[in-house]
Design a protein around this motif. Structure first.
Motif, PDB file in Angstrom:
ATOM      1  N   LEU A 164       5.232 -14.204  -4.542  1.00 60.00           N
ATOM      2  CA  LEU A 164       5.320 -14.526  -3.124  1.00 60.00           C
ATOM      3  C   LEU A 164       6.771 -14.782  -2.711  1.00 60.00           C
ATOM      4  CD1 LEU A 164       2.265 -16.884  -2.509  1.00 60.00           C
ATOM      5  CD2 LEU A 164       2.633 -14.616  -1.571  1.00 60.00           C
ATOM      6  N   LEU A 165       7.588 -15.225  -3.675  1.00 58.40           N
ATOM      7  CA  LEU A 165       8.977 -15.531  -3.350  1.00 58.40           C
ATOM      8  C   LEU A 165       9.878 -14.300  -3.415  1.00 58.40           C
ATOM      9  CD1 LEU A 165       9.444 -18.946  -5.148  1.00 58.40           C
ATOM     10  CD2 LEU A 165       9.718 -18.512  -2.723  1.00 58.40           C
ATOM     11  N   PHE A 184      -5.439 -23.247  -8.206  1.00 57.86           N
ATOM     12  CA  PHE A 184      -4.438 -23.440  -9.259  1.00 57.86           C
ATOM     13  C   PHE A 184      -3.524 -24.622  -8.914  1.00 57.86           C
ATOM     14  CE2 PHE A 184       0.070 -22.450 -10.143  1.00 57.86           C
ATOM     15  CZ  PHE A 184       0.063 -22.764 -11.497  1.00 57.86           C
ATOM     16  N   ALA A 232       4.881 -26.654  -6.400  1.00 56.85           N
ATOM     17  CA  ALA A 232       4.240 -25.361  -6.158  1.00 56.85           C
ATOM     18  C   ALA A 232       4.033 -25.125  -4.663  1.00 56.85           C
ATOM     19  CB  ALA A 232       2.905 -25.297  -6.899  1.00 56.85           C
ATOM     20  N   PRO A 240       9.238 -19.247   1.636  1.00 61.17           N
ATOM     21  CA  PRO A 240       9.530 -18.060   2.463  1.00 61.17           C
ATOM     22  C   PRO A 240       9.429 -18.340   3.961  1.00 61.17           C
ATOM     23  CG  PRO A 240       8.041 -17.485   0.682  1.00 61.17           C
ATOM     24  CD  PRO A 240       8.186 -18.977   0.652  1.00 61.17           C
ATOM     25  N   TYR A 289       1.029 -11.264   3.875  1.00 64.14           N
ATOM     26  CA  TYR A 289       2.130 -12.002   3.257  1.00 64.14           C
ATOM     27  C   TYR A 289       2.621 -13.130   4.155  1.00 64.14           C
ATOM     28  CZ  TYR A 289       6.643 -13.024   1.252  1.00 64.14           C
ATOM     29  OH  TYR A 289       7.717 -13.678   0.715  1.00 64.14           O
ATOM     30  N   LEU A 348      -5.080 -19.298  -5.603  1.00 66.56           N
ATOM     31  CA  LEU A 348      -3.785 -19.965  -5.683  1.00 66.56           C
ATOM     32  C   LEU A 348      -3.915 -21.451  -5.349  1.00 66.56           C
ATOM     33  CD1 LEU A 348      -0.971 -19.047  -6.396  1.00 66.56           C
ATOM     34  CD2 LEU A 348      -0.511 -18.651  -3.978  1.00 66.56           C
ATOM     35  N   ALA A 369       2.090 -15.698  -9.653  1.00 67.16           N
ATOM     36  CA  ALA A 369       1.707 -15.366  -8.273  1.00 67.16           C
ATOM     37  C   ALA A 369       2.689 -15.997  -7.289  1.00 67.16           C
ATOM     38  CB  ALA A 369       0.280 -15.847  -8.002  1.00 67.16           C
ATOM     39  N   ILE A 370       3.063 -17.247  -7.563  1.00 67.89           N
ATOM     40  CA  ILE A 370       4.012 -17.923  -6.676  1.00 67.89           C
ATOM     41  C   ILE A 370       5.364 -17.212  -6.712  1.00 67.89           C
ATOM     42  CG2 ILE A 370       5.308 -20.075  -6.367  1.00 67.89           C
ATOM     43  CD1 ILE A 370       2.758 -21.548  -7.231  1.00 67.89           C
ATOM     44  N   LEU A 388      -2.877 -28.866 -10.653  1.00 70.23           N
ATOM     45  CA  LEU A 388      -1.618 -29.334 -11.244  1.00 70.23           C
ATOM     46  C   LEU A 388      -1.469 -30.847 -11.089  1.00 70.23           C
ATOM     47  CD1 LEU A 388       0.756 -26.575  -9.831  1.00 70.23           C
ATOM     48  CD2 LEU A 388      -0.056 -26.762 -12.176  1.00 70.23           C
ATOM     49  N   GLY A 416      -0.769 -18.334 -12.369  1.00 72.56           N
ATOM     50  CA  GLY A 416      -0.540 -19.044 -11.116  1.00 72.56           C
ATOM     51  C   GLY A 416       0.928 -19.071 -10.731  1.00 72.56           C
ATOM     52  N   TRP A 417       1.771 -19.452 -11.689  1.00 74.97           N
ATOM     53  CA  TRP A 417       3.211 -19.496 -11.388  1.00 74.97           C
ATOM     54  C   TRP A 417       3.751 -18.109 -11.106  1.00 74.97           C
ATOM     55  CZ3 TRP A 417       5.131 -23.792  -9.805  1.00 74.97           C
ATOM     56  CH2 TRP A 417       4.655 -25.007 -10.301  1.00 74.97           C
ATOM     57  N   MET A 439      -3.867 -18.687 -17.486  1.00 79.99           N
ATOM     58  CA  MET A 439      -4.240 -19.177 -16.158  1.00 79.99           C
ATOM     59  C   MET A 439      -3.041 -19.830 -15.484  1.00 79.99           C
ATOM     60  SD  MET A 439      -6.537 -19.633 -13.848  1.00 79.99           S
ATOM     61  CE  MET A 439      -6.403 -20.542 -12.332  1.00 79.99           C
ATOM     62  N   LYS A 440      -2.386 -20.742 -16.239  1.00 79.91           N
ATOM     63  CA  LYS A 440      -1.229 -21.434 -15.692  1.00 79.91           C
ATOM     64  C   LYS A 440      -0.100 -20.458 -15.406  1.00 79.91           C
ATOM     65  CE  LYS A 440       0.055 -26.074 -15.925  1.00 79.91           C
ATOM     66  NZ  LYS A 440      -0.553 -27.301 -16.304  1.00 79.91           N
ATOM     67  N   LEU A 473       7.275 -24.240  -3.070  1.00 77.77           N
ATOM     68  CA  LEU A 473       7.695 -22.864  -3.351  1.00 77.77           C
ATOM     69  C   LEU A 473       6.887 -21.867  -2.516  1.00 77.77           C
ATOM     70  CD1 LEU A 473       8.219 -22.937  -7.226  1.00 77.77           C
ATOM     71  CD2 LEU A 473       9.960 -22.768  -5.445  1.00 77.77           C
ATOM     72  N   VAL A 474       5.585 -22.158  -2.350  1.00 82.93           N
ATOM     73  CA  VAL A 474       4.752 -21.253  -1.550  1.00 82.93           C
ATOM     74  C   VAL A 474       5.225 -21.236  -0.098  1.00 82.93           C
ATOM     75  CG1 VAL A 474       2.441 -20.941  -0.591  1.00 82.93           C
ATOM     76  CG2 VAL A 474       2.721 -21.363  -3.025  1.00 82.93           C
TER      77      VAL A 474
END
Lengths: 276, 262
Positions: free
Chosen positions: B12-13, A88, A100, A107, A155, A85, B8-9, A92, B5-6, B1-2, A103-104
């Motif tokens: 997580l949310l 990735f 990103a 939480p 998590y 992650l 996965a994010i 960007l 990644g999004w 791939m892109k 957003l990670v």
């Protein structure tokens, strides 16, 4: 030598030392007290090693081993999720990277208790994931076992690991990768020879932090694990609050610190071995 | 791939989104609202004295903890970043320790300690505990900000005749203000969502949100739990916005500074 740095550093240092050392001394003392007789949480003025004997019997040692293994599991799973992650996010554009990362970390603005509650609902037997699997066959139990506990605790830790790894990666000069590619390296070679060696300090740090936090895990095993999946932290809470046995809980707290230190020693040994 | 990644994010949310979604449920059970949405549980939250009092306590504790962390952590960060003195590395490692001690151990140790120092049942106990947890974060953020700034500016100010106090107030603090605010914010949010030490130190007169949520999660959970989380997350977001807006306003030169050049 000037006194100024000492004056500046003193308040914080005294605060930390006072609030860690004071409780530590009390924990040691209470762990050597006899169990409470009737009312109260311990019997003051007594000296005994009974609590340490109880927590290191066969069941107790198994709990220590499970806690240690759980910490390693959390560390491994955290890195397995956070590193790809982070790679990735690192790839960007600056704006995408900020979005990103935000957003990670989002939480982390919510209460951990409720996040794990949401996760429990999602993974639970009537949750959407089990329901989806159920259309194909008998769904496996995803909560109330070590698997659920592991997912839950990981998590909570992943966002910090991602933050740390992205920070580490962003210190790498991206031109190095371009240069390697221009000189004929394949994508894999560029990763293996440039990105990976640069990431290892961050991976070690994130892994060690995740292992320590995993060994001290409470919320994950408590909310997503079953009654049998009690780590040291879960059991010490149970001993102190459900049974009122402070001496035993205090002894377990000290054992928990010992387990965490053991993990750090093992990690330091591994690091030295890898470096040699 | 892109996309992966999004995705996965987004995964997580999901638990966070799910909790927020549940909070709008019209039912008594913790199920997401499928048909109609309702603010029923928000009204209930506001009317229930125990929940709203816990929210207020959580917010004041977080505010106090962030003040403690910043007022103790900033001078320490300055000492560690700008001075070379004996014990510097030890002092820096000691201040990181609270982040490494398992919170269950910290809670279990602070419990009898607060009894002994007679802070049991006082909000100060939890404020100090959360301030302790915020200290490493403040140290890391402020220290890295100081490391990124040249000490020459401070030396120049000294050379031009400013006292150490004037340098701190007029040069150093304005330069590291964004970092201090970020550290305060991190400590605030961390305290607001800290659910383990709070659990150990809660008494009926000092219980914060996690202490009220906890028995609910173990026994009969109602959507109030989700409401509590949504509201505290909203408070955290509001604090972020406030800090960002404040930082933005502070960066614009005010009328006071404009005339000072001559």
């Amino acid at each position: 030598m000037s006194r100024r740095p000492y004056l500046l550093a003193a308040p914080a240092t005294l605060l930390v030392v006072g609030l860690l050392l004071g409780p530590a001394i009390l924990l040691v003392r209470i762990s050597l007290c006899a169990a409470p007789q009737g009312r109260g949480f311990f019997t003051p003025g007594t000296w005994t090693l009974e609590n340490y004997r109880t927590i290191t019997d066969a069941d107790g040692l198994q709990r220590v081993a499970e806690t240690f293994a759980f910490g390693l599991g959390v560390a491994a799973l955290t890195l397995a999720i956070a590193y790809p992650l982070a790679l990735f996010i690192w790839s960007l554009s600056p704006t995408g990277r900020r979005l990103a990362l935000g957003l990670v970390l989002l939480p982390k603005f919510a209460n951990g208790l409720v996040l794990l509650f949401g996760l429990q609902q999602l993974l639970g037997p009537v949750g959407p994931i089990s329901q989806a699997i159920a259309t194909f066959g008998e769904p496996p139990l995803l909560t109330r076992n070590w698997f659920g506990a592991l997912i839950g605790e990981t998590y909570l830790i992943v966002p910090y690991a991602v933050l740390l790894l992205v920070e580490q990666l962003s210190r790498l000069d991206a031109n190095l990768v371009l240069a390697a590619r221009g000189l004929g390296a394949s994508r894999w070679q560029a990763f293996r020879r440039i990105v990976w060696p640069h990431s290892t300090p961050g991976l070690w740090l994130a892994g060690e932090l995740a292992a320590i936090w995993g060994i001290g895990a409470f919320l994950g095993p408590m909310i997503l694990g079953g009654p049998a999946n009690a780590t040291l932290a879960v059991d010490l809470h149970r001993q102190a609050f459900d049974y009122g046995r402070w001496p035993r809980a205090a002894a377990e707290a000290i054992l928990l610190i010992g387990t965490a230190i053991l993990a750090l020693i093992v990690a330091a040994g591994l690091r030295r071995w890898r470096a040699a | 791939m892109k996309i992966l990644g999004w995705l996965a994010i987004a995964l997580l949310l999901a638990p966070f989104g799910y909790a927020v979604w549940i909070s709008f449920s019209p039912d008594t059970f913790l199920t997401p609202p499928t048909g109609s949405w309702s603010l029923r549980w928000y009204v209930e939250f506001g009317e229930n004295r125990r929940w709203s009092a816990a929210l207020v306590r959580s917010l004041t504790t977080a505010l106090g903890a962030s003040l403690v962390a910043v007022s103790f952590g900033t001078p320490l960060a300055y000492a560690v970043a700008r001075h070379r003195f004996r014990g510097r590395r030890i002092v820096a490692s000691i201040a990181i320790a609270p982040a490494l001690v398992p919170p269950a151990v910290l809670g279990m140790g602070l419990l009898p300690f607060l009894f002994v120092v007679d802070l049991w049942g006082s909000p100060i106990g939890l404020i100090l505990a959360h301030g302790l947890l915020g200290l490493p974060v403040v140290l890391l953020i402020v220290r890295s900000s100081l490391d990124g700034q040249s000490p020459d500016i401070e030396l120049a100010a000294r050379g031009l005749g400013a006292s150490p106090w004037q340098v701190a107030r007029r040069v150093t603090l304005p330069l590291i203000r964004p970092a201090i605010l970020a550290g305060a914010l991190a400590a605030f949010v961390g305290s607001l969502n800290e659910g383990l030490v709070s659990l150990f130190l809660a008494t009926p007169s000092t219980e914060t949100l996690p202490a009220v949520v906890w028995p609910q999660l173990r026994h009969a959970a109602s959507p109030l739990v989700a409401v509590a989380s949504t509201i505290s997350a909203f408070a955290a977001a509001l604090a972020c916005w406030g800090v960002a807006a404040f930082g933005h306003a502070a960066r614009k030169p005010g009328p006071k500074h404009r005339g000072e050049g001559n």
